[in-house]
Design an enzyme around this catalytic site. Structure first.
Site, PDB file in Angstrom:
ATOM      1  N   CYS A   1      -4.084  -1.265  -2.471  1.00 18.56           N
ATOM      2  CA  CYS A   1      -4.256   0.176  -2.611  1.00 18.56           C
ATOM      3  C   CYS A   1      -5.039   0.364  -3.903  1.00 18.56           C
ATOM      4  O   CYS A   1      -4.623  -0.130  -4.963  1.00 18.56           O
ATOM      5  CB  CYS A   1      -2.880   0.827  -2.724  1.00 18.56           C
ATOM      6  SG  CYS A   1      -2.895   2.581  -3.126  1.00 18.56           S
TER       7      CYS A   1
ATOM      8  N   HIS B   1      -8.308   3.553   3.084  1.00 16.47           N
ATOM      9  CA  HIS B   1      -8.391   4.371   4.304  1.00 16.47           C
ATOM     10  C   HIS B   1      -9.833   4.565   4.778  1.00 16.47           C
ATOM     11  O   HIS B   1     -10.083   4.870   5.932  1.00 16.47           O
ATOM     12  CB  HIS B   1      -7.842   5.776   4.043  1.00 16.47           C
ATOM     13  CG  HIS B   1      -6.365   5.898   4.172  1.00 16.47           C
ATOM     14  ND1 HIS B   1      -5.496   5.271   3.339  1.00 16.47           N
ATOM     15  CD2 HIS B   1      -5.598   6.595   5.056  1.00 16.47           C
ATOM     16  CE1 HIS B   1      -4.261   5.578   3.682  1.00 16.47           C
ATOM     17  NE2 HIS B   1      -4.294   6.380   4.724  1.00 16.47           N
TER      18      HIS B   1
ATOM     19  N   CYS C   1     -11.294   3.057  -1.321  1.00 21.07           N
ATOM     20  CA  CYS C   1      -9.978   3.496  -0.864  1.00 21.07           C
ATOM     21  C   CYS C   1      -9.792   2.829   0.480  1.00 21.07           C
ATOM     22  O   CYS C   1     -10.712   2.818   1.312  1.00 21.07           O
ATOM     23  CB  CYS C   1      -9.919   5.016  -0.719  1.00 21.07           C
ATOM     24  SG  CYS C   1      -8.444   5.585   0.152  1.00 21.07           S
TER      25      CYS C   1
ATOM     26  N   ASP D   1       0.856  -1.190   0.000  1.00 24.73           N
ATOM     27  CA  ASP D   1       0.000   0.000   0.000  1.00 24.73           C
ATOM     28  C   ASP D   1       0.890   1.237   0.000  1.00 24.73           C
ATOM     29  O   ASP D   1       2.068   1.174   0.374  1.00 24.73           O
ATOM     30  CB  ASP D   1      -0.920   0.020   1.225  1.00 24.73           C
ATOM     31  CG  ASP D   1      -1.887   1.198   1.190  1.00 24.73           C
ATOM     32  OD1 ASP D   1      -2.698   1.279   0.248  1.00 24.73           O
ATOM     33  OD2 ASP D   1      -1.812   2.070   2.076  1.00 24.73           O
ATOM     34  N   SER D   2       0.309   2.369  -0.392  1.00 24.41           N
ATOM     35  CA  SER D   2       1.056   3.624  -0.349  1.00 24.41           C
ATOM     36  C   SER D   2       1.451   3.963   1.096  1.00 24.41           C
ATOM     37  O   SER D   2       2.389   4.716   1.314  1.00 24.41           O
ATOM     38  CB  SER D   2       0.198   4.747  -0.920  1.00 24.41           C
ATOM     39  OG  SER D   2      -1.009   4.842  -0.192  1.00 24.41           O
TER      40      SER D   2
ATOM     41  N   GLU E   1      -5.201  10.235   8.116  1.00 29.04           N
ATOM     42  CA  GLU E   1      -3.759  10.281   8.407  1.00 29.04           C
ATOM     43  C   GLU E   1      -3.465  11.207   9.595  1.00 29.04           C
ATOM     44  O   GLU E   1      -2.542  10.969  10.351  1.00 29.04           O
ATOM     45  CB  GLU E   1      -2.997  10.796   7.181  1.00 29.04           C
ATOM     46  CG  GLU E   1      -3.001   9.831   6.019  1.00 29.04           C
ATOM     47  CD  GLU E   1      -1.928   8.743   6.142  1.00 29.04           C
ATOM     48  OE1 GLU E   1      -0.842   9.046   6.649  1.00 29.04           O
ATOM     49  OE2 GLU E   1      -2.206   7.606   5.732  1.00 29.04           O
TER      50      GLU E   1
HETATM   51  N1  DGL Z   1      -4.483   3.540  -0.068  1.00 25.32           N
HETATM   52  C1  DGL Z   1      -4.897   4.426  -1.119  1.00 25.32           C
HETATM   53  C2  DGL Z   1      -6.089   3.840  -1.883  1.00 25.32           C
HETATM   54  O1  DGL Z   1      -6.658   2.796  -1.528  1.00 25.32           O
HETATM   55  C3  DGL Z   1      -5.237   5.801  -0.609  1.00 25.32           C
HETATM   56  C4  DGL Z   1      -4.137   6.539   0.039  1.00 25.32           C
HETATM   57  C5  DGL Z   1      -3.291   7.371  -0.894  1.00 25.32           C
HETATM   58  O2  DGL Z   1      -3.808   8.311  -1.524  1.00 25.32           O
HETATM   59  O3  DGL Z   1      -2.102   7.064  -0.960  1.00 25.32           O
HETATM   60  O4  DGL Z   1      -6.471   4.399  -2.888  1.00 25.32           O
END
Ligand code: DGL
Length: 273
Positions: free
Chosen positions: A70, A191, A189, A7-8, A155
């Site tokens: 992600c 998050h 997403c 993931d990012s 975050e």
């Molecule tokens: N984890 C990313 C997603 O599922 C969102 C977070 C980011 O923008 O890096 O799209």
């Protein structure tokens, strides 16, 4: 060999948490590119390059299979990696994403045939959800809303604070103004499940909200049953390795809320460049 989860940053932990619930026996390496997050506002080329670096690293560390946990990476990098890079990197390994499994189940949920997507600007502009859903269900109409403020709220630990209400209700109103018939919404997403209490506060009760974790975990379980040639290579010692490209102490502290405090996390720092 491991199941790699990329993931990012932290969001993919909401997916990993469900992997550990549905498929606890396997060994996992989680990699969060926290130093370069968020990906959601980055260009196609940048997300592709960063994701490819992560996949290579996870392969080097012994991942047989990498899940791009992600949505932004799945939307912008998965197809190119699968088609262009994998054959030359190692055709016996696999890279899978989170969009296809989410698209596959949507037909079971919607009655009106009108589905909403909340996602990052990158995922929305890729139109990947629309394309994947319409490949499987041509009659379903997909309405998208990008929510650029939701990842920063999570975050910065403001997702349950009073300030979150403004941006949660704003994006919900924007999505629902596109169609009164939307009956199912995907939180596209990783998050966003953390915002569920606020989302439920503003969303009409009759609309179903879908978080991806359990869906992606169930889909991985099915995949491993259908692909014994991959499953047989996976080790089953319940090892969990956490890697971050930023500060491990910060990662360990912040990561807790993404896994409901139920997983012990002691990360190590890694460089992707
Ligand atoms: N984890 C990313 C997603 O599922 C969102 C977070 C980011 O923008 O890096 O799209």
């Amino acid at each position: 060999m491991y199941i790699g989860v990329f993931d990012s940053g932290y969001g993919g932990l909401t997916i990993l948490k469900e992997f550990l619930r549905y498929l606890p026996e396997y060994d996992y390496i989680y990699l969060g590119d926290n130093a370069r997050a968020p990906y959601g506002t980055r260009s196609f080329e940048t997300v592709y390059q960063y994701t490819l670096q992560a996949v290579r690293k996870l392969f080097d560390l012994g991942a047989q299979l990498v899940i791009l946990a992600c949505n932004t990476a799945s939307a912008k990098a998965l197809r190119t990696i699968q088609q262009k890079d994998l054959p030359r990197l190692d055709a016996s390994r696999r890279v899978l994403g989170v969009i296809r499994p989410s698209a596959e189940v949507i037909g079971q949920y919607t009655r009106s045939g009108k589905v909403g997507i909340f996602a990052t600007p990158g995922t929305v502009s890729s139109r990947s959800y629309e394309l994947e859903i319409n490949k499987l269900y041509p009659d379903i109409e997909v309405f998208q809303q990008s929510c650029p403020m939701w990842v920063p709220l999570v975050e910065n630990d403001e997702h349950l604070g009073d300030g979150a209400d403004y941006f949660v209700s704003k994006y919900i109103d924007a999505l629902l103004s596109q169609s009164e018939e939307i009956d199912t919404i995907i939180l596209a997403c990783t998050h966003y499940p953390l915002l569920l209490p606020k989302i439920k506060k503003y969303l009409p009760k009759k609309i179903r909200v879908i978080s991806q974790g359990p869906i992606v975990a169930q889909s991985l379980k099915d995949y491993l049953t259908r692909h014994p040639e991959i499953e047989n290579k996976l080790s089953k010692n319940k090892k969990r390795i956490f890697l971050t490209t930023d500060v491990p102490e910060d990662f360990d502290k912040k990561a807790k809320k993404f896994v409901d405090n139920i997983i012990e996390i002691h990360s190590q720092k890694i460089s992707l460049i």
